[in-house]
Design an enzyme around this catalytic site. Structure first.
Site, PDB file in Angstrom:
ATOM      1  N   VAL A 178       3.447  63.114  33.123  1.00 11.13           N
ATOM      2  CA  VAL A 178       2.338  62.207  32.846  1.00 11.13           C
ATOM      3  C   VAL A 178       1.027  62.957  33.070  1.00 11.13           C
ATOM      4  O   VAL A 178       0.875  63.662  34.069  1.00 11.13           O
ATOM      5  CB  VAL A 178       2.385  60.987  33.801  1.00 11.13           C
ATOM      6  CG1 VAL A 178       1.223  60.034  33.533  1.00 11.13           C
ATOM      7  CG2 VAL A 178       3.717  60.262  33.683  1.00 11.13           C
ATOM      8  N   CYS A 179       0.077  62.801  32.140  1.00 13.84           N
ATOM      9  CA  CYS A 179      -1.274  63.325  32.351  1.00 13.84           C
ATOM     10  C   CYS A 179      -2.253  62.193  32.047  1.00 13.84           C
ATOM     11  O   CYS A 179      -1.905  61.025  32.144  1.00 13.84           O
ATOM     12  CB  CYS A 179      -1.516  64.570  31.490  1.00 13.84           C
ATOM     13  SG  CYS A 179      -1.538  64.233  29.711  1.00 13.84           S
ATOM     14  N   TYR A 180      -3.480  62.524  31.680  1.00 15.57           N
ATOM     15  CA  TYR A 180      -4.480  61.483  31.396  1.00 15.57           C
ATOM     16  C   TYR A 180      -4.174  60.736  30.099  1.00 15.57           C
ATOM     17  O   TYR A 180      -4.101  59.515  30.076  1.00 15.57           O
ATOM     18  CB  TYR A 180      -5.877  62.092  31.306  1.00 15.57           C
ATOM     19  CG  TYR A 180      -6.373  62.657  32.608  1.00 15.57           C
ATOM     20  CD1 TYR A 180      -6.927  61.839  33.586  1.00 15.57           C
ATOM     21  CD2 TYR A 180      -6.266  64.016  32.877  1.00 15.57           C
ATOM     22  CE1 TYR A 180      -7.380  62.355  34.791  1.00 15.57           C
ATOM     23  CE2 TYR A 180      -6.713  64.541  34.079  1.00 15.57           C
ATOM     24  CZ  TYR A 180      -7.267  63.714  35.032  1.00 15.57           C
ATOM     25  OH  TYR A 180      -7.694  64.228  36.217  1.00 15.57           O
TER      26      TYR A 180
END
Length: 106
Positions: free
Chosen positions: A64-66
């Protein structure tokens, strides 16, 4: 080895059914501390070696990132380290928070 894209509803279903997976968040420590998907752990350059040591190669890993962009590079790299099933969450934490504000932990 390559990674796969994962849609938010699929991740939600996996979490609801208690599927055994490693959920890693590669955002900066402050963003992570302000809110993250429950059961996720922050993954950075300082912790990736320990993560790889602890994680069985067959356990699915969701990155997961932004917004779902950086996670693709990280997922490709993790797949290259020998993890068999690596996913990048499409839309990232931003989209998760929009769809599931009740499923964010600080």
């Amino acid at each position: 080895m390559s990674f796969q894209h994962l849609a938010i509803p699929t991740l939600q279903a996996w979490l609801d059914e208690g599927r055994d997976l490693a959920l890693v968040d590669i955002r900066d420590p402050m963003s992570f501390s302000q809110g993250h998907i429950p059961a996720s752990r922050r993954l950075g350059n300082d912790s990736v070696d320990v993560f790889l040591d602890e994680t069985p190669a067959e356990r699915p890993v969701v990155v997961v990132c932004y917004h779902g962009h950086s996670s693709q590079q990280a997922a490709a790299w993790l797949a290259g380290q020998g993890l068999a099933e690596v996913y990048s969450l499409d839309g990232g934490f931003t989209e998760w928070q929009l769809r599931h504000p009740d499923r964010v932990e600080a």
